[in-house]
Motif scaffolding. Sequence first.
Motif, PDB file in Angstrom:
ATOM      1  N   ASP A 127       0.813  -1.226   0.000  1.00 20.46           N
ATOM      2  CA  ASP A 127       0.000   0.000   0.000  1.00 20.46           C
ATOM      3  C   ASP A 127       0.842   1.269   0.000  1.00 20.46           C
ATOM      4  OD1 ASP A 127       0.846  -0.311   2.582  1.00 20.46           O
ATOM      5  OD2 ASP A 127      -1.034   0.337   3.490  1.00 20.46           O
ATOM      6  N   LEU A 128       2.166   1.128   0.123  1.00 24.67           N
ATOM      7  CA  LEU A 128       3.017   2.314   0.007  1.00 24.67           C
ATOM      8  C   LEU A 128       3.510   2.527  -1.422  1.00 24.67           C
ATOM      9  CD1 LEU A 128       5.235   2.318   3.224  1.00 24.67           C
ATOM     10  CD2 LEU A 128       3.209   3.677   2.716  1.00 24.67           C
ATOM     11  N   ARG A 129       3.147   1.616  -2.303  1.00 22.31           N
ATOM     12  CA  ARG A 129       3.629   1.709  -3.690  1.00 22.31           C
ATOM     13  C   ARG A 129       3.277   3.030  -4.339  1.00 22.31           C
ATOM     14  NH1 ARG A 129       4.641  -3.319  -7.403  1.00 22.31           N
ATOM     15  NH2 ARG A 129       4.914  -1.784  -9.039  1.00 22.31           N
ATOM     16  N   GLY A 130       2.103   3.536  -4.015  1.00 23.61           N
ATOM     17  CA  GLY A 130       1.664   4.807  -4.576  1.00 23.61           C
ATOM     18  C   GLY A 130       2.534   5.990  -4.164  1.00 23.61           C
ATOM     19  N   ASP A 131       3.408   5.791  -3.198  1.00 21.48           N
ATOM     20  CA  ASP A 131       4.339   6.854  -2.801  1.00 21.48           C
ATOM     21  C   ASP A 131       5.265   7.243  -3.940  1.00 21.48           C
ATOM     22  OD1 ASP A 131       3.318   6.851  -0.327  1.00 21.48           O
ATOM     23  OD2 ASP A 131       5.113   6.098   0.686  1.00 21.48           O
ATOM     24  N   VAL A 132       5.470   6.298  -4.848  1.00 29.75           N
ATOM     25  CA  VAL A 132       6.342   6.558  -5.992  1.00 29.75           C
ATOM     26  C   VAL A 132       5.487   6.511  -7.258  1.00 29.75           C
ATOM     27  CG1 VAL A 132       8.371   5.818  -7.266  1.00 29.75           C
ATOM     28  CG2 VAL A 132       8.280   5.503  -4.785  1.00 29.75           C
ATOM     29  N   GLY A 133       5.295   7.654  -7.880  1.00 28.06           N
ATOM     30  CA  GLY A 133       4.503   7.722  -9.102  1.00 28.06           C
ATOM     31  C   GLY A 133       5.419   7.552 -10.301  1.00 28.06           C
ATOM     32  N   MET A 134       4.851   7.000 -11.373  1.00 25.68           N
ATOM     33  CA  MET A 134       5.699   6.821 -12.554  1.00 25.68           C
ATOM     34  C   MET A 134       4.930   7.195 -13.815  1.00 25.68           C
ATOM     35  SD  MET A 134       8.485   4.130 -13.457  1.00 25.68           S
ATOM     36  CE  MET A 134       9.086   3.809 -15.099  1.00 25.68           C
ATOM     37  N   VAL A 135       5.641   7.883 -14.701  1.00 23.08           N
ATOM     38  CA  VAL A 135       5.091   8.256 -15.996  1.00 23.08           C
ATOM     39  C   VAL A 135       6.001   7.665 -17.069  1.00 23.08           C
ATOM     40  CG1 VAL A 135       4.581  10.194 -17.535  1.00 23.08           C
ATOM     41  CG2 VAL A 135       4.026  10.356 -15.095  1.00 23.08           C
ATOM     42  N   PHE A 136       5.394   6.951 -18.010  1.00 18.33           N
ATOM     43  CA  PHE A 136       6.141   6.196 -19.010  1.00 18.33           C
ATOM     44  C   PHE A 136       6.127   6.930 -20.350  1.00 18.33           C
ATOM     45  CE2 PHE A 136       4.202   3.380 -15.955  1.00 18.33           C
ATOM     46  CZ  PHE A 136       5.180   2.458 -15.648  1.00 18.33           C
ATOM     47  N   THR A 190      -9.614   8.074 -11.219  1.00 17.83           N
ATOM     48  CA  THR A 190     -10.249   7.751  -9.933  1.00 17.83           C
ATOM     49  C   THR A 190      -9.957   6.305  -9.491  1.00 17.83           C
ATOM     50  OG1 THR A 190     -12.294   7.192 -11.095  1.00 17.83           O
ATOM     51  CG2 THR A 190     -12.139   9.405 -10.162  1.00 17.83           C
ATOM     52  N   LEU A 191      -9.585   5.459 -10.467  1.00 16.87           N
ATOM     53  CA  LEU A 191      -9.397   4.035 -10.186  1.00 16.87           C
ATOM     54  C   LEU A 191      -8.410   3.780  -9.035  1.00 16.87           C
ATOM     55  CD1 LEU A 191     -10.627   1.576 -11.632  1.00 16.87           C
ATOM     56  CD2 LEU A 191      -8.505   1.390 -12.931  1.00 16.87           C
ATOM     57  N   GLY A 192      -7.196   4.304  -9.161  1.00 18.80           N
ATOM     58  CA  GLY A 192      -6.147   4.055  -8.158  1.00 18.80           C
ATOM     59  C   GLY A 192      -6.540   4.538  -6.771  1.00 18.80           C
ATOM     60  N   PRO A 193      -6.924   5.810  -6.644  1.00 14.36           N
ATOM     61  CA  PRO A 193      -7.280   6.322  -5.317  1.00 14.36           C
ATOM     62  C   PRO A 193      -8.448   5.570  -4.665  1.00 14.36           C
ATOM     63  CG  PRO A 193      -6.873   8.137  -6.810  1.00 14.36           C
ATOM     64  CD  PRO A 193      -6.831   6.885  -7.637  1.00 14.36           C
ATOM     65  N   MET A 194      -9.425   5.105  -5.460  1.00 15.65           N
ATOM     66  CA  MET A 194     -10.539   4.349  -4.875  1.00 15.65           C
ATOM     67  C   MET A 194     -10.070   2.964  -4.442  1.00 15.65           C
ATOM     68  SD  MET A 194     -13.608   5.519  -7.443  1.00 15.65           S
ATOM     69  CE  MET A 194     -14.735   4.220  -6.974  1.00 15.65           C
ATOM     70  N   LYS A 195      -9.217   2.348  -5.274  1.00 11.31           N
ATOM     71  CA  LYS A 195      -8.785   0.977  -4.993  1.00 11.31           C
ATOM     72  C   LYS A 195      -7.744   0.907  -3.874  1.00 11.31           C
ATOM     73  CE  LYS A 195      -7.731  -2.688  -7.846  1.00 11.31           C
ATOM     74  NZ  LYS A 195      -7.364  -3.328  -9.124  1.00 11.31           N
ATOM     75  N   SER A 196      -6.732   1.773  -3.971  1.00 12.49           N
ATOM     76  CA  SER A 196      -5.654   1.583  -2.995  1.00 12.49           C
ATOM     77  C   SER A 196      -5.504   2.718  -1.986  1.00 12.49           C
ATOM     78  CB  SER A 196      -4.318   1.311  -3.695  1.00 12.49           C
ATOM     79  OG  SER A 196      -4.271   1.847  -4.962  1.00 12.49           O
ATOM     80  N   ARG A 197      -6.293   3.764  -2.111  1.00 17.36           N
ATOM     81  CA  ARG A 197      -6.212   4.821  -1.106  1.00 17.36           C
ATOM     82  C   ARG A 197      -7.503   4.950  -0.294  1.00 17.36           C
ATOM     83  NH1 ARG A 197      -0.785   5.163  -1.243  1.00 17.36           N
ATOM     84  NH2 ARG A 197       0.053   7.129  -1.933  1.00 17.36           N
TER      85      ARG A 197
END
Length: 241
Positions: A75-84, A100-107
């Motif tokens: 659940d700390l993975r979101g601490d590091v954002g990545m753009v490809f 909205t997907l990420g914040p609803m699912k993992s935050r």
Amino acid sequence: MTDIAIEMVSVNKWFSDFHVLKDIDLTVKSGERVVICGPSGSGKSTVVRCINRLETHQKGSIRIYGSEVTERPEDLRGDVGMVFQQFNLFPHLSVLENLTLGPMKSRGLSRAEAEDRARRYLERVKIPEQADKRPGQLSGGQQQRVAIARSLCMEPKVMLFDEPTSALDPEMISEVLDVMVELAEEGMTMIVVTHEMGFARKVADKMVFMDAGEIVETGAPAEFFGNPKSRRCQTFLSQIL
Ligand code: ADP
Ligand code: MG
């Protein structure tokens, strides 16, 4: 709390018997902007992918705000954002749904909270009016700004960019770089792999040059561009500048 955002110490990685990263040492302080450049195949993407756990290293240590990446909870993975380089948006979802997907699912945000946040970050990347479109209806530059907004929606402490403008038509590069410059000015901790040396001169606190799996040279931009020390770095810069 340490003010070291990322600390890589003697990181080594192999793809089977190919030694792709050789004793990588890299420290990024909180609020610092580091730009990584170097020839194709030198290991730049592998460095950022190891930081983000998209790849695993075999030797050495990678710490993010003091904790070893191998031991950090999911659940700390979101601490590091990545753009490809390729935007990696979900084509069948609207821009808003992508955000909205990420914040609803993992935050743990409610839909309303997540949409509120998503609209805020779409404002920030200057495309609030695109919220209900599908990614395929947007230009490349707009899609990349959606990808940046999507990362920001997770409220990361560090942002990693891997050649974020390399897949864009030339006229769209600056709209993406402008957003990144603003992020840098707001104090975001960033590692950016790019050959956009104008951007690098503007925002980098530290330049890193990689070749053949090694960090060959690091330095402040003025020194790095004005007086590159290694032959390999001189040659590389003379080819791209
Ligand atoms: P860069 O981003 O600097 O172009 P990469 O980190 O993508 O370099 O790749 C470094 C080297 O590792 C290249 O020689 C590449 O072919 C190789 N490589 C990258 N990913 C893999 C993989 N999954 N399996 C095997 N070799 C890989
Ligand atoms: Mg790469």
